[in-house]
Design an enzyme around this catalytic site. Structure first.
Site, PDB file in Angstrom:
ATOM      1  N   ILE A   1      16.325 -33.462  22.971  1.00  0.00           N
ATOM      2  CA  ILE A   1      17.807 -32.612  22.213  1.00  0.00           C
ATOM      3  C   ILE A   1      19.105 -33.225  22.227  1.00  0.00           C
ATOM      4  CG2 ILE A   1      18.075 -30.809  23.354  1.00  0.00           C
ATOM      5  CD1 ILE A   1      15.072 -30.541  23.065  1.00  0.00           C
ATOM      6  N   GLU A   2      19.029 -34.083  22.856  1.00  0.00           N
ATOM      7  CA  GLU A   2      20.615 -34.988  23.184  1.00  0.00           C
ATOM      8  C   GLU A   2      20.775 -35.092  21.952  1.00  0.00           C
ATOM      9  OE1 GLU A   2      23.549 -35.233  24.608  1.00  0.00           O
ATOM     10  OE2 GLU A   2      22.481 -33.653  26.643  1.00  0.00           O
ATOM     11  N   SER A   3      20.368 -36.429  20.864  1.00  0.00           N
ATOM     12  CA  SER A   3      20.227 -37.175  19.779  1.00  0.00           C
ATOM     13  C   SER A   3      19.464 -36.884  18.818  1.00  0.00           C
ATOM     14  CB  SER A   3      20.895 -37.996  19.892  1.00  0.00           C
ATOM     15  OG  SER A   3      19.196 -38.742  20.705  1.00  0.00           O
TER      16      SER A   3
ATOM     17  N   TYR B   1      19.881 -25.050  26.460  1.00  0.00           N
ATOM     18  CA  TYR B   1      19.584 -26.774  26.523  1.00  0.00           C
ATOM     19  C   TYR B   1      18.239 -27.587  27.036  1.00  0.00           C
ATOM     20  CZ  TYR B   1      21.094 -31.928  28.073  1.00  0.00           C
ATOM     21  OH  TYR B   1      21.596 -32.508  28.237  1.00  0.00           O
TER      22      TYR B   1
END
Length: 463
Positions: free
Chosen positions: A127-129, A231
């Protein structure tokens, strides 16, 4: 006459119908035949589209309930909507992370286990990158775990002109594990800890106060920033999906695997190009293994850092470490650039301090870059620019660069002896490679050298 004409018209129409009817029969056969082979009685697959299986809320719930996971979660409409998104509407993103996960998941598992954290935390990096170690956000967060410079430094990651540890997968993951674990100790709930990782612990405390002291993610959900509300559910959707790929017709044909590598410490400043030249390695492989090295250069202040090399060349490097180490101090023979006057200070010495440039009327990034002896890509990176658009009066940050002078190699014959003038970038090994049949030991013998140390301008006998 009218009756006869009408009769002829009817006859023509009837004839036309008799002509067209067989054509329908032919077209019908041509459409149906490729789908069914009457001889083999086999239905042939149609590969013109990707089959996306239907699935229901109850089916997904049953699979989640049966998961053997350290981070159990309950399905709800918000999570289900993200499962639909990644499984149906944005299958390409899911396929992308499927192709990358084997590059990083084994390392993630090892580090999470060392910190006694749930292994499922690794899915947060998706999810971050999107599992891209060099991705940069619009606000300057970088790497697999999207650290901002200040937070990265807080966890011991180097960030300067040449080195950015936020892009080094193992270091970034180690820092992310420490940070997430500290957030878990702060809030006592992994979902809330992940929310704090996204929006900061201050925003989470504020949400807890506004909720009347509630302590779980879904209890404080409505009081969190909008981005954070999506998120954690995205993390849970990806956790479900990558553990149930077969139910959604995801099949990876060509997975990517990490290159077998080992760490070495050379304890000196050097260029990756020079190391590749000396060890017959591919520069691209060194860049993949060392993404934290931004300009293919390890500077003096970071000379003790460990770098990764392909395991297949480790033995060769260890056996030849003395002369390789000696030669690394020199610049690569094929990458020596001429000096730019803009990179010199008022005394004619290389500029070592960054400068700030104010954009003038008529300026474009290309002209500014040329004027200062840097590249457009460097300008955009230093100033966090996502496009080439700049405005009059805008301040641009320009890092220091140290140019190198180019000298032409010289070989001559004096008194029957063939000589060579040492150039910047030369080492005994490089010189021996330039002249067939000449070894390092020959050079040392011909010139009465007791070590491999040479300097630009020195004249050596080569035959």
């Amino acid at each position: 006459m009218k009756t006869m004409k009408k009769t002829r018209d009817i006859t023509k129409v009837f004839g036309l119908i008799l002509f067209i009817l067989p054509l329908f029969s032919v077209f019908g056969q041509s459409i149906e035949k490729p789908l069914v082979d009457p001889e083999a009685d086999v239905i042939h697959a149609n590969y013109q589209y990707e089959y996306v299986p239907d699935f229901t809320y109850e089916e997904v719930k049953q699979r989640i309930d049966a998961m053997d996971s350290e981070m159990a979660f309950e399905l709800n409409d918000r999570i289900f909507s993200f499962i639909q998104y990644f499984a149906v509407r944005n299958r390409d993103y899911t396929k992308m992370v499927m192709g990358r996960k084997d590059l990083f998941f084994p390392m993630f598992d090892s580090i999470m286990a060392q910190h006694e954290m749930p292994l499922e935390i690794k899915y947060l990096s998706i999810i971050e990158s999107g599992l891209d170690p060099q991705i940069r956000s619009r606000v300057g967060a970088m790497g697999l775990w999207q650290f901002m410079p200040a937070t990265g430094r807080m966890y011991g990651m180097t960030y300067n002109q040449d080195i950015d540890d936020r892009m080094e997968p193992a270091k970034a993951t180690e820092s992310a594990a420490k940070y997430l674990k500290s957030l878990y100790r702060m809030f006592g709930d992994w979902e809330v800890a992940m929310a704090a990782y996204n929006c900061g612990p201050g925003n989470v405390r504020k949400a807890i106060r506004r909720s009347g002291g509630k302590t779980t993610f879904w209890e404080i959900y409505n009081y969190l920033p909008r981005e954070t509300r999506g998120y954690v559910p995205q993390f849970q959707a990806m956790l479900y999906l990558l553990n149930h790929l077969e139910y959604h017709n995801f099949h990876l044909e060509e997975p990517s695997y990490s290159m077998a590598s080992t760490e070495v410490r050379l304890n000196r400043a050097f260029n990756l190009e020079k190391l590749a030249e000396l060890t017959d390695l591919c520069v691209a492989d060194l860049e993949v293994l060392n993404p934290s090295i931004k300009n293919r250069r390890v500077p003096e202040q970071n000379k003790s850092m460990a770098i990764r090399i392909p395991k297949t060349r480790a033995a060769y490097l260890n056996q030849n470490l003395a002369w390789i180490s000696d030669s690394l101090n020199n610049q690569p023979t094929n990458l020596i650039a001429s000096a730019s006057l803009q990179n010199l200070d008022s005394n004619g010495s290389p500029r070592t301090e960054p400068v700030t440039y104010s954009v003038r009327s008529g300026d474009v990034l290309g002209s500014i870059a040329q004027r200062h002896g840097v590249t457009v890509s460097e300008l955009k990176y230093w100033n966090n620019l996502s496009s080439n658009l700049i405005r009059v009066g805008q301040k641009l940050y320009i890092e220091a660069t140290i140019p190198q002078n180019q000298t032409i190699a010289q070989t001559s014959t004096t008194n029957g002896k063939k000589t060579y003038v040492v150039q910047p970038g030369d080492s005994l090994w490089v010189i021996s490679r330039k002249h067939a049949g000449l070894s390092v030991e020959d050079l040392k013998r011909l010139n009465n050298l007791r070590s491999n140390s040479i300097k630009p301008g020195q004249t050596l006998v080569i035959g």
